[in-house]
Design an enzyme around this catalytic site. Structure first.
Site, PDB file in Angstrom:
ATOM      1  N   THR A 228      -1.550   8.893  10.266  1.00  0.00           N
ATOM      2  CA  THR A 228      -2.952   8.509  10.126  1.00  0.00           C
ATOM      3  C   THR A 228      -3.074   7.135   9.485  1.00  0.00           C
ATOM      4  OG1 THR A 228      -3.135   9.600   7.977  1.00  0.00           O
ATOM      5  CG2 THR A 228      -3.652  10.913   9.922  1.00  0.00           C
ATOM      6  N   CYS A 229      -4.220   6.527   9.661  1.00  0.00           N
ATOM      7  CA  CYS A 229      -4.443   5.160   9.178  1.00  0.00           C
ATOM      8  C   CYS A 229      -5.082   5.151   7.801  1.00  0.00           C
ATOM      9  CB  CYS A 229      -5.305   4.391  10.179  1.00  0.00           C
ATOM     10  SG  CYS A 229      -4.549   4.254  11.808  1.00  0.00           S
ATOM     11  N   ILE A 230      -4.548   5.932   6.894  1.00  0.00           N
ATOM     12  CA  ILE A 230      -5.038   5.948   5.525  1.00  0.00           C
ATOM     13  C   ILE A 230      -3.852   5.766   4.592  1.00  0.00           C
ATOM     14  CG2 ILE A 230      -7.135   7.292   5.882  1.00  0.00           C
ATOM     15  CD1 ILE A 230      -5.642   9.784   5.178  1.00  0.00           C
TER      16      ILE A 230
END
Length: 420
Positions: A336-338
Site C-alpha cells: 500500500t502507498c502509506i
C-alpha cells in the site's frame, strides 16, 4: 485434497501455476488441515475432559470449522455473522457458545431465534439485557483472570472481580436468569501455566458460593490462550498438565460428576495450520539494506504479527533458499502507498529477485481474519492440503473427515474490497 511432503513443497508446486488465482503472482494461503487434525488429536489425548469450542475469530476458515465440527468440537462465536457461518458449516445450536460479554441487542435476539442459548455476561447491565431479550438463556459469568506472561491482557475490558461476581450471581437468581457456570480468559497466547490453576481455583470458590445460595452450576469454560506452534510444545505440555491437575484438585469427577468442562481455543487450531505465500513485487537496494515490497502487508493479512512486538517470532523464508547462501540485512514493506506499511524493519534474507516467493509458516492466527483489502490488495485464495507426516499420525476417522470437508482443494473467500 492434495497431499504434500510439507507446506513448503506445496508452496513450490502451487506458486508455479495460476490455478485458482486470477494472476500468477498473486499471494495465497495454504491451509494444512491435517495439522488441525493432529492438534485436535493432541488435545483429545492430553485433555480428554475438555470439549474444545473453536474461537473462530482467530481464523474463520470454513473447511477448518467444518472439520472440527465433524470431529465433535464446538464453536465459540462473537457476533451474528460468526453464528451464521457456524450454522452454515453444520453446527447445531448446542455446538455454539455465544461468548461475547458485550452483545449487540439484535444479535442476541437472533441467537434466541436460532435456539443458541449459552452466552456470557460480566456486568449488571449485560445481565439485565439478557433477562429482557433472551430470558431462557443459560448464561456463564465471565471472571477476571490473572494474565502473567500473556500477550493480551483482557481485564481492562472484560470480566468481573470475585466480589463483583458474587453480587452478579445473587442478582441473576433474583431476576430468574439461569446462570449455569463460570468462564474466564487468561490472555492469548499464555506462557504461564499458573494463570490457569489460579483461575480454576477462583472458579471453585464461585461454584461453592452459588451452592450456598441454592444454585447449582454445571459448566466451566476455561477460555483460550493456547498456542499450537511447534516451538511452544514444551510450554503447552506444562499448560495441559497444570489444567488437568487443577481440575482434579478443584473439580474432581467424584465431586462434580456431571460437570461440562469446555475451552475456547482459537490460535491453537489455526496458527500452525496456515502458511502465507507472498511475492516480491519491488526492490530497492542500498549499501546498508535491501528493501523489498511484497503483495501483503500491515493493512492486509500481516496486521497482527507486524504490531506484535513481544512475540515477534514470525519469519519468512525464500522458496528458493539455499542454506549455504549468504543472507543480507533486509527490510520488508507491504504494497500500500502509506508510510507505516512496514512488515519487518529488520530481517535477513538471501538476495531476492522481483517475482520470487516468500513463505510465512505458522501464521494463521489473527491474520487473514483481520485483512482489510485496503487499496484493492489482499488475497482471497486458500489452498487446502494435507501433509504426509501429519496423515501418518491420524486414524481413519480423521482422514475420512478431512476428505469429506473439502473435496475441492481451493476455497475462495469473497474479497470485501469494492470498487467505487
Amino acid at each position: 485434497m492434495q497431499c504434500y511432503s510439507s507446506a513448503k513443497q506445496a508452496a513450490n508446486v502451487l506458486s508455479s501455476s495460476v490455478n485458482g488465482r486470477r494472476l500468477w503472482d498473486d499471494s495465497f494461503w495454504i491451509c494444512d488441515l491435517s495439522e488441525t487434525a493432529a492438534l485436535l488429536k493432541q488435545w483429545s489425548e492430553r485433555m480428554p475432559r475438555i470439549r474444545p469450542y473453536y474461537a473462530m475469530k482467530a481464523g474463520p476458515h470454513p473447511p477448518l470449522i467444518r472439520f472440527l465440527l465433524l470431529q465433535g468440537a464446538g464453536v465459540d462465536c462473537a457476533s451474528q455473522k460468526e453464528i451464521d457461518m457456524a450454522l452454515d458449516m453444520g453446527a447445531n445450536p448446542d455446538d455454539i457458545v455465544y461468548s461475547n460479554p458485550n452483545k449487540q441487542t439484535s444479535h442476541l435476539l437472533y441467537a434466541k431465534d436460532e435456539n443458541i442459548n449459552v452466552t456470557v455476561y460480566d456486568s449488571e447491565e449485560e445481565l439485565r439485557k439478557i433477562h429482557s431479550h433472551h430470558p431462557k438463556a443459560r448464561v456463564l459469568i465471565r471472571l477476571q483472570a490473572r494474565h502473567e506472561r500473556a500477550e493480551g491482557s483482557l481485564n481492562d475490558r472484560f470480566g468481573a472481580t470475585l466480589s463483583r461476581a458474587r453480587h452478579l450471581i445473587e442478582l441473576s437468581k433474583e431476576l430468574g436468569v439461569d446462570t449455569v457456570g463460570i468462564s474466564f480468559h487468561v490472555g492469548s497466547p499464555c506462557l504461564d501455566e499458573s494463570n490457569y490453576s489460579y483461575a480454576i481455583k477462583h472458579c471453585r470458590e464461585l461454584f461453592d458460593f452459588a451452592e450456598s445460595i441454592g444454585m447449582k452450576f454445571e459448566m466451566l469454560d476455561l477460555g483460550g490462550g493456547f498456542d499450537g506452534r511447534a516451538c511452544m510444545l514444551d510450554s503447552l505440555e506444562k499448560i495441559f498438565r497444570t489444567i488437568n491437575d487443577a481440575l482434579d484438585k478443584y473439580f474432581s469427577k467424584d465431586r462434580f460428576p456431571g460437570l461440562d468442562v469446555i475451552a475456547e481455543p482459537g490460535r491453537y487450531f489455526c496458527e500452525s495450520s496456515f502458511s502465507l505465500v507472498t511475492n516480491v513485487i519491488a526492490k530497492r537496494e542500498s549499501a546498508d539494506v535491501i528493501e523489498y515490497t511484497l503483495n501483503e502487508g500491515r493493512c492486509l493479512s500481516l496486521l497482527s504479527p507486524a504490531i506484535d512486538e513481544e512475540f515477534d517470532t514470525f519469519e519468512p523464508y525464500s522458496l528458493l533458499e539455499n542454506l549455504d547462501e549468504e543472507k543480507q540485512l533486509s527490510r520488508l514493506y507491504g504494497p500500500t502507498c502509506i508510510g507505516f506499511d512496514v512488515i519487518k524493519e529488520k530481517t535477513f534474507l538471501p538476495n531476492l529477485g522481483i517475482g520470487e516467493w516468500l513463505i510465512w509458516p505458522e501464521i494463521g492466527a489473527y491474520t487473514f481474519a483481520t485483512t482489510t483489502y485496503f487499496g484493492g490488495w489482499g488475497t482471497e485464495i486458500f489452498y487446502n492440503i494435507t501433509t504426509e507426516s501429519n496423515n501418518k499420525q491420524l486414524d481413519s476417522g480423521y482422514l475420512q473427515s478431512l476428505k469429506d470437508v473439502c473435496r475441492d482443494s481451493v476455497t475462495i473467500v469473497a474479497n470485501r474490497y469494492k470498487n467505487p
